[in-house]
Structures are given as structure tokens and as C-alpha cells.
Scaffold this motif. Sequence first.
Motif, PDB file in Angstrom:
ATOM      1  N   SER A   1      -0.106   7.315   3.047  1.00 57.22           N
ATOM      2  CA  SER A   1      -1.292   8.169   3.162  1.00 57.22           C
ATOM      3  C   SER A   1      -0.917   9.586   3.599  1.00 57.22           C
ATOM      4  O   SER A   1      -1.789  10.423   3.835  1.00 57.22           O
TER       5      SER A   1
ATOM      6  N   LYS B   1       0.857  -1.187   0.000  1.00 54.02           N
ATOM      7  CA  LYS B   1       0.000   0.000   0.000  1.00 54.02           C
ATOM      8  C   LYS B   1       0.887   1.228   0.000  1.00 54.02           C
ATOM      9  O   LYS B   1       1.905   1.267   0.693  1.00 54.02           O
ATOM     10  N   SER B   2       0.463   2.257  -0.738  1.00 56.89           N
ATOM     11  CA  SER B   2       1.252   3.483  -0.772  1.00 56.89           C
ATOM     12  C   SER B   2       0.961   4.336   0.459  1.00 56.89           C
ATOM     13  O   SER B   2       0.039   4.058   1.216  1.00 56.89           O
TER      14      SER B   2
ATOM     15  N   SER C   1      -0.241  13.318   3.504  1.00 58.87           N
ATOM     16  CA  SER C   1      -0.845  14.239   2.541  1.00 58.87           C
ATOM     17  C   SER C   1      -0.169  15.613   2.498  1.00 58.87           C
ATOM     18  O   SER C   1      -0.647  16.524   1.842  1.00 58.87           O
TER      19      SER C   1
ATOM     20  N   GLY D   1      -2.730   1.948  -4.505  1.00 57.15           N
ATOM     21  CA  GLY D   1      -3.522   3.017  -3.891  1.00 57.15           C
ATOM     22  C   GLY D   1      -2.999   4.413  -4.175  1.00 57.15           C
ATOM     23  O   GLY D   1      -3.584   5.408  -3.763  1.00 57.15           O
ATOM     24  N   GLY D   2      -1.883   4.502  -4.872  1.00 56.79           N
ATOM     25  CA  GLY D   2      -1.338   5.813  -5.233  1.00 56.79           C
ATOM     26  C   GLY D   2      -1.787   6.220  -6.620  1.00 56.79           C
ATOM     27  O   GLY D   2      -2.727   5.650  -7.179  1.00 56.79           O
ATOM     28  N   ASP D   3      -1.100   7.219  -7.165  1.00 52.09           N
ATOM     29  CA  ASP D   3      -1.478   7.664  -8.505  1.00 52.09           C
ATOM     30  C   ASP D   3      -0.254   8.209  -9.222  1.00 52.09           C
ATOM     31  O   ASP D   3       0.774   8.507  -8.600  1.00 52.09           O
TER      32      ASP D   3
ATOM     33  N   ASN E   1      -0.806   9.273  -2.579  1.00 48.82           N
ATOM     34  CA  ASN E   1      -2.265   9.470  -2.597  1.00 48.82           C
ATOM     35  C   ASN E   1      -2.580  10.815  -3.232  1.00 48.82           C
ATOM     36  O   ASN E   1      -1.732  11.702  -3.313  1.00 48.82           O
ATOM     37  N   ARG E   2      -3.824  10.969  -3.654  1.00 45.84           N
ATOM     38  CA  ARG E   2      -4.268  12.144  -4.414  1.00 45.84           C
ATOM     39  C   ARG E   2      -4.236  13.454  -3.622  1.00 45.84           C
ATOM     40  O   ARG E   2      -4.165  14.536  -4.196  1.00 45.84           O
ATOM     41  N   LYS E   3      -4.333  13.347  -2.278  1.00 44.84           N
ATOM     42  CA  LYS E   3      -4.443  14.570  -1.479  1.00 44.84           C
ATOM     43  C   LYS E   3      -3.206  15.463  -1.583  1.00 44.84           C
ATOM     44  O   LYS E   3      -3.260  16.667  -1.399  1.00 44.84           O
TER      45      LYS E   3
END
Length: 277
Positions: free
Chosen positions: A151, A148-149, A153, A232-234, A255-257
Motif C-alpha cells: 500500500s 496482498k500487494s 504510495s 490488489g495492485g495494477d 496500488n494505483r496511488k
Amino acid sequence: TDQDLDHCFDFAMKLTVESAKIIREAIEGGKNIETKAGDWDLVTQYDKRVEEVLITGLAEEFPNHKFIGEETVSSANYLPALTDAPTWIIDPIDGTTNFVHAFPHTCISIALTVKSQLEIGIVYNPVLEQMFTARRGRGAYLNGKSIKSSSISELKSSLICIEASYATIEEIRDIVLGRLEAFVSVAHGIRTMGSAALTLCYVAMGAAEVYHSDNLMPWDVAAGALIIREAGGDIIDTSGGDFDLMKPRVLAIGNRKIAPELVKLVHLADKKTHRKR
Ligand code: LIP
């Protein structure tokens, strides 16, 4: 079909592990080193050999599939367009400079696209025995364990990875150093690992929050892009827009945030650089 993709995945994994023996055996020894685009762009006889083994093996098993391989494209000096046909995008040795120096961050990167969509991503570092894999919709794995990437932000709590070597290219030096300065001033730390494919996987496993580089090629990022998304990342374009696999300008994120702050920082850094010129 799903079964076809299962077979593609299993076959490519096996072939990757097999051909990676070439890298493992050659990394400590002497190499014939040639340059391509510049002093920072190296190729050895082993890049060519690994690519040949991979493409020959895959083409025999999948005679209708297409290939976009780093060394084949470099010697033909022609980058084919991505079509809807099943296409293997291959970097036989990503991190060639590391390989040349026996710096253990080097890998094989293989991706399969079908209808221009990434379906399979395999990144294998045979020196540290790290096998990163992903299938679209099925998650990302390191040596078979789900990853998992991050979190995190905010950039101030982030480890940011970049490609520093591009500062040696005169035309883009100011831009690269301007962005580096901006990152240094906000991040927890900066890392520059010398393999785009592996660095994307490090963001995918949550070992770093961000990876940024323009000036990459499809084979540097194809497999890693799927792995990071499945973790889970982008991966987005440096401008903040959609990532273009065939013209990769990369912001890879846990993550997108974190994206808006990052895009803004790069934009401001570039503005400052242009003002100085
Ligand atoms: C390399 C990348 C590296 C990038 C270089 C090059 P190669 O791949 O992984 O991160 O900065 O431009 O593309 O040439 O070693 O396969």
C-alpha cells in the motif's frame, strides 16, 4: 462456465507441477544454449521440452482451445492475434538466463484468456517451490495463502524492480539507462531479477512496490498481470494508459496511488534522454 474454469485451473496446475520437474532436474546440469533475438535472449532444449509437454497435455484435454507459447511463436516467427476463443498463453521457462546460470529465479508461467479476458494465472518457481495462482474475481495466492500487494504510495519508500539486461541492446540503451538513473535517484532500492513473471508476483505479494519494463512479450506477463490485479495492485502501460496484453509495456504497481508519480518520472527521464541525443 465456472465449473469449466475450475477444471481448467485444476488441470493446468497439475500439469505445471508435473512439467516443472524437468526444470528442477535440469537446472544444475549442462544445457544446449542457443540465442534468439540477441545474446540476451537465450533458449535451451528444456524451454522447448517443457512447452511441448504443456501444450500437448492441454490440447489433449481441451481440443478446442488455442495456444500462444513462447517457443512455438519464436520458431514460427509469428505472433497470433488474441481472439475470443479460450487461449492458453504459455512461457515454459521464464527467466531462461537465470535457468542457464542455475540462479534460482525461474518459473513456468501459464495464463488462460476467455473472450480476451484473463481468467487464470499460474506462475510456478519449482526451485524455490513458490506457486502463485489467481482466478479472476477470486484473489491471488502464494502456495494457497492469500497475498496482498503493497500500500506504499510514494516512490521514495519503494523498492523498484526493472529489467537491466535491456541496456545491452544498443538502440534502447539510453532510454533504459535514463530510466534506471531516475529510479535510482528516488527509490529505497533497485532490484533486477531476470524473470518478468516472477517479478510481477513479487509486486503482487508486496515484496516490491513497482516493476517496470518495456520490450516484454505476452507470455512474460499474462499470468502475472492477473495475479497482481487480484492481489490488489495494477498493471498499466508505461505511458500511463491501459495495459495491452499483446504489446506489453509495463508499469506494475502495488496500488494505483503511486501511478502518477511513476508515469511522470519515466516521462521526464525520457525527455532528458532525448535532449542529450
Ligand atoms: C525473459 C523475461 C525477462 C525479460 C526477457 C525475457 P524468457 O523471459 O522474463 O524478464 O527481460 O526479455 O523475455 O525469455 O526467459 O522466457
